[in-house]
Scaffold this motif. Structure first.
Motif, PDB file in Angstrom:
ATOM      1  N   VAL A 212       0.814  -1.220   0.000  1.00 41.67           N
ATOM      2  CA  VAL A 212       0.000   0.000   0.000  1.00 41.67           C
ATOM      3  C   VAL A 212       0.847   1.269   0.000  1.00 41.67           C
ATOM      4  O   VAL A 212       0.327   2.355   0.246  1.00 41.67           O
ATOM      5  N   GLU A 213       2.127   1.139  -0.275  1.00 42.37           N
ATOM      6  CA  GLU A 213       2.988   2.320  -0.257  1.00 42.37           C
ATOM      7  C   GLU A 213       2.576   3.346  -1.301  1.00 42.37           C
ATOM      8  O   GLU A 213       2.747   4.552  -1.108  1.00 42.37           O
ATOM      9  N   PHE A 214       2.014   2.875  -2.413  1.00 41.45           N
ATOM     10  CA  PHE A 214       1.616   3.798  -3.483  1.00 41.45           C
ATOM     11  C   PHE A 214       0.522   4.753  -3.031  1.00 41.45           C
ATOM     12  O   PHE A 214       0.340   5.816  -3.620  1.00 41.45           O
ATOM     13  N   ILE A 215      -0.216   4.407  -1.962  1.00 40.13           N
ATOM     14  CA  ILE A 215      -1.371   5.208  -1.557  1.00 40.13           C
ATOM     15  C   ILE A 215      -0.943   6.537  -0.954  1.00 40.13           C
ATOM     16  O   ILE A 215      -1.562   7.573  -1.205  1.00 40.13           O
ATOM     17  N   TYR A 216       0.126   6.541  -0.146  1.00 36.62           N
ATOM     18  CA  TYR A 216       0.524   7.776   0.538  1.00 36.62           C
ATOM     19  C   TYR A 216       1.753   8.428  -0.094  1.00 36.62           C
ATOM     20  O   TYR A 216       2.364   9.311   0.505  1.00 36.62           O
ATOM     21  N   HIS A 217       2.121   7.997  -1.291  1.00 35.04           N
ATOM     22  CA  HIS A 217       3.229   8.615  -2.016  1.00 35.04           C
ATOM     23  C   HIS A 217       2.723   9.214  -3.327  1.00 35.04           C
ATOM     24  O   HIS A 217       2.915   8.639  -4.401  1.00 35.04           O
ATOM     25  N   PRO A 218       2.031  10.370  -3.265  1.00 35.01           N
ATOM     26  CA  PRO A 218       1.523  10.978  -4.505  1.00 35.01           C
ATOM     27  C   PRO A 218       2.667  11.415  -5.408  1.00 35.01           C
ATOM     28  O   PRO A 218       3.696  11.907  -4.943  1.00 35.01           O
ATOM     29  N   ILE A 246     -15.070  -0.243 -14.859  1.00 33.22           N
ATOM     30  CA  ILE A 246     -14.596   1.136 -14.814  1.00 33.22           C
ATOM     31  C   ILE A 246     -14.629   1.645 -13.377  1.00 33.22           C
ATOM     32  O   ILE A 246     -13.739   2.371 -12.935  1.00 33.22           O
ATOM     33  N   GLY A 247     -15.654   1.262 -12.632  1.00 37.49           N
ATOM     34  CA  GLY A 247     -15.735   1.669 -11.237  1.00 37.49           C
ATOM     35  C   GLY A 247     -14.570   1.130 -10.424  1.00 37.49           C
ATOM     36  O   GLY A 247     -14.028   1.824  -9.560  1.00 37.49           O
ATOM     37  N   VAL A 248     -14.167  -0.105 -10.698  1.00 33.69           N
ATOM     38  CA  VAL A 248     -12.999  -0.671 -10.031  1.00 33.69           C
ATOM     39  C   VAL A 248     -11.758   0.136 -10.369  1.00 33.69           C
ATOM     40  O   VAL A 248     -10.931   0.461  -9.501  1.00 33.69           O
ATOM     41  N   PHE A 249     -11.622   0.504 -11.647  1.00 31.81           N
ATOM     42  CA  PHE A 249     -10.464   1.266 -12.092  1.00 31.81           C
ATOM     43  C   PHE A 249     -10.392   2.608 -11.367  1.00 31.81           C
ATOM     44  O   PHE A 249      -9.342   3.024 -10.881  1.00 31.81           O
ATOM     45  N   ILE A 250     -11.527   3.295 -11.251  1.00 33.06           N
ATOM     46  CA  ILE A 250     -11.553   4.596 -10.597  1.00 33.06           C
ATOM     47  C   ILE A 250     -11.282   4.459  -9.102  1.00 33.06           C
ATOM     48  O   ILE A 250     -10.604   5.287  -8.494  1.00 33.06           O
ATOM     49  N   SER A 251     -11.793   3.396  -8.489  1.00 30.99           N
ATOM     50  CA  SER A 251     -11.598   3.205  -7.055  1.00 30.99           C
ATOM     51  C   SER A 251     -10.149   2.901  -6.707  1.00 30.99           C
ATOM     52  O   SER A 251      -9.754   2.993  -5.539  1.00 30.99           O
ATOM     53  N   VAL A 252      -9.343   2.521  -7.696  1.00 36.38           N
ATOM     54  CA  VAL A 252      -7.923   2.324  -7.452  1.00 36.38           C
ATOM     55  C   VAL A 252      -7.313   3.574  -6.841  1.00 36.38           C
ATOM     56  O   VAL A 252      -6.419   3.515  -5.990  1.00 36.38           O
ATOM     57  N   THR A 253      -7.799   4.726  -7.242  1.00 34.40           N
ATOM     58  CA  THR A 253      -7.173   5.987  -6.856  1.00 34.40           C
ATOM     59  C   THR A 253      -7.925   6.745  -5.775  1.00 34.40           C
ATOM     60  O   THR A 253      -7.455   7.792  -5.344  1.00 34.40           O
ATOM     61  N   THR A 254      -9.074   6.270  -5.324  1.00 34.26           N
ATOM     62  CA  THR A 254      -9.871   7.051  -4.384  1.00 34.26           C
ATOM     63  C   THR A 254     -10.133   6.333  -3.068  1.00 34.26           C
ATOM     64  O   THR A 254      -9.703   6.803  -2.006  1.00 34.26           O
ATOM     65  N   VAL A 255     -10.837   5.214  -3.088  1.00 34.01           N
ATOM     66  CA  VAL A 255     -11.233   4.532  -1.862  1.00 34.01           C
ATOM     67  C   VAL A 255     -10.028   4.119  -1.008  1.00 34.01           C
ATOM     68  O   VAL A 255     -10.031   4.355   0.212  1.00 34.01           O
ATOM     69  N   GLY A 275      -0.079  12.734   3.051  1.00 38.72           N
ATOM     70  CA  GLY A 275       0.255  12.262   1.706  1.00 38.72           C
ATOM     71  C   GLY A 275      -0.907  11.561   1.040  1.00 38.72           C
ATOM     72  O   GLY A 275      -1.195  11.789  -0.144  1.00 38.72           O
ATOM     73  N   SER A 276      -1.619  10.729   1.783  1.00 37.13           N
ATOM     74  CA  SER A 276      -2.764  10.021   1.202  1.00 37.13           C
ATOM     75  C   SER A 276      -3.933  10.974   0.961  1.00 37.13           C
ATOM     76  O   SER A 276      -4.700  10.792   0.004  1.00 37.13           O
ATOM     77  N   ALA A 277      -4.081  12.005   1.811  1.00 37.12           N
ATOM     78  CA  ALA A 277      -5.129  13.011   1.578  1.00 37.12           C
ATOM     79  C   ALA A 277      -4.849  13.786   0.299  1.00 37.12           C
ATOM     80  O   ALA A 277      -5.771  14.068  -0.491  1.00 37.12           O
ATOM     81  N   LEU A 278      -3.571  14.121   0.090  1.00 38.71           N
ATOM     82  CA  LEU A 278      -3.205  14.797  -1.165  1.00 38.71           C
ATOM     83  C   LEU A 278      -3.440  13.878  -2.351  1.00 38.71           C
ATOM     84  O   LEU A 278      -3.911  14.317  -3.411  1.00 38.71           O
ATOM     85  N   GLN A 279      -3.135  12.597  -2.170  1.00 36.58           N
ATOM     86  CA  GLN A 279      -3.392  11.609  -3.220  1.00 36.58           C
ATOM     87  C   GLN A 279      -4.877  11.575  -3.574  1.00 36.58           C
ATOM     88  O   GLN A 279      -5.266  11.587  -4.751  1.00 36.58           O
TER      89      GLN A 279
END
Length: 320
Positions: A212-218, A246-255, A275-279
């Protein structure tokens, strides 16, 4: 791709509607049921035409205030066997899969953009699943959260509202996002706060989550993924394709980002939370901006089509 219009119209406008439809490029069939409408009293006109011709015909009919004195419904038949329909599709400009019916796009996105109990429930569940995946370093749980997340609807509606300047649609979408994400994040934070004393996960859980490192490293790719997701999502709305993947794809970057913010705040990892809030913010903005870009592109393409009169002359010359 053939579309069926069902037009409920007062008797005094029936003849004008039939005339407008008969003179419209891409129309295959017209049927009139005199006196078939009881409320409001009038006739029912049914039209089969190519999808790429629907938007211009709708504009002609709206000038007659059909939507105020009667109604216009749009249906997509599963199968149409007709040589006239085939010729109508060939004569109509463009391709049916690329045609945009703006009223359809507005209604479709508007239905999924309202703040409802079901929307809140799905977003809360998705964020909870994301939080569990984060503290357990479980990719499966995070993917499950992506599948449950319902935020695609309001994001698409916000893009449509900006392009079409529909304040009510934009207000509903902004309300759903502005209330939904804070409520979901608060629920995830509460769950995490209760879980720590119970020993369900250690306080240093975020230090061992390689998945999950990608989540808080924008970074640049965060915005790139958001733009790609927004583009794919808006294309799915326009082409009436299934929005599930498509919903799964978008949720990659939000949820996942929303869930990470909640857990990080509870564990005192304020830098990672920021960092995750900025992401999350960059992803939401990127999705909406790319959706707006897709809609503007389709609007420009539609305006560059040759006038209908010119197309009729070319079609008539081809038949000769």
């Amino acid at each position: 791709m053939i579309v069926q219009l069902r037009i409920c119209v007062p008797g005094d406008l029936s003849g004008v509607v039939v005339e407008r439809c008969a003179d419209h490029l891409g129309v295959a069939e017209i049927a009139v049921d005199k006196g078939a409408s009881v409320m409001p009293p009038g006739d029912v006109v049914q039209v089969l035409l190519a999808r790429e011709s629907v938007e211009t015909l709708m504009e002609k009919l709206q000038v007659l205030d059909i939507h105020k004195r009667g109604s216009i419904s749009v249906n997509l038949p599963d199968l149409v066997l007709s040589d006239r329909a085939d010729r109508a599709e060939a004569e109509a400009p463009g391709e049916g899969a690329d045609a945009v019916i703006w009223e359809e796009v507005s209604r479709q996105s508007g239905e999924d953009s309202r703040l409802t109990w079901s929307f809140l429930a799905f977003l809360v569940l998705a964020t909870q699943l994301a939080a569990i995946g984060i503290v357990t370093d479980s990719t499966i749980a995070i993917v499950g959260a992506m599948a449950v997340g319902p935020e695609f609807g309001p994001l698409a509606a916000l893009a449509v509202a900006l392009v079409r300047r529909e304040r009510r649609l934009g207000r509903d979408a902004a309300l759903a996002l502005g209330v939904g994400f804070p409520v979901a994040m608060l629920a995830a934070a509460l769950t995490a706060w209760l879980s720590v004393p119970l020993g369900l996960f250690p306080k240093d859980a975020l230090d061992h989550g390689s998945a999950v490192e990608f989540i808080y490293h924008p970074g640049p790719y965060s915005l790139i993924v958001a733009v790609l997701a927004g583009t794919a999502g808006m294309l799915s709305v326009i082409s009436r394709r299934s929005a599930a993947l498509i919903g799964v794809f978008i949720s990659v970057t939000t949820v996942p980002a929303a869930g990470f913010v909640a857990v990080a705040l509870v564990l005192g990892e304020y830098q990672k939370a920021a960092g995750s809030a900025l992401q999350l913010f960059l992803n939401l903005v990127g999705i909406v901006v790319s959706g707006v870009g897709v809609l503007l592109f389709y609007r420009v393409v539609a305006k560059r089509r040759p006038p209908e009169a010119t197309l009729r002359r070319k079609s008539a010359g081809t038949r000769r």
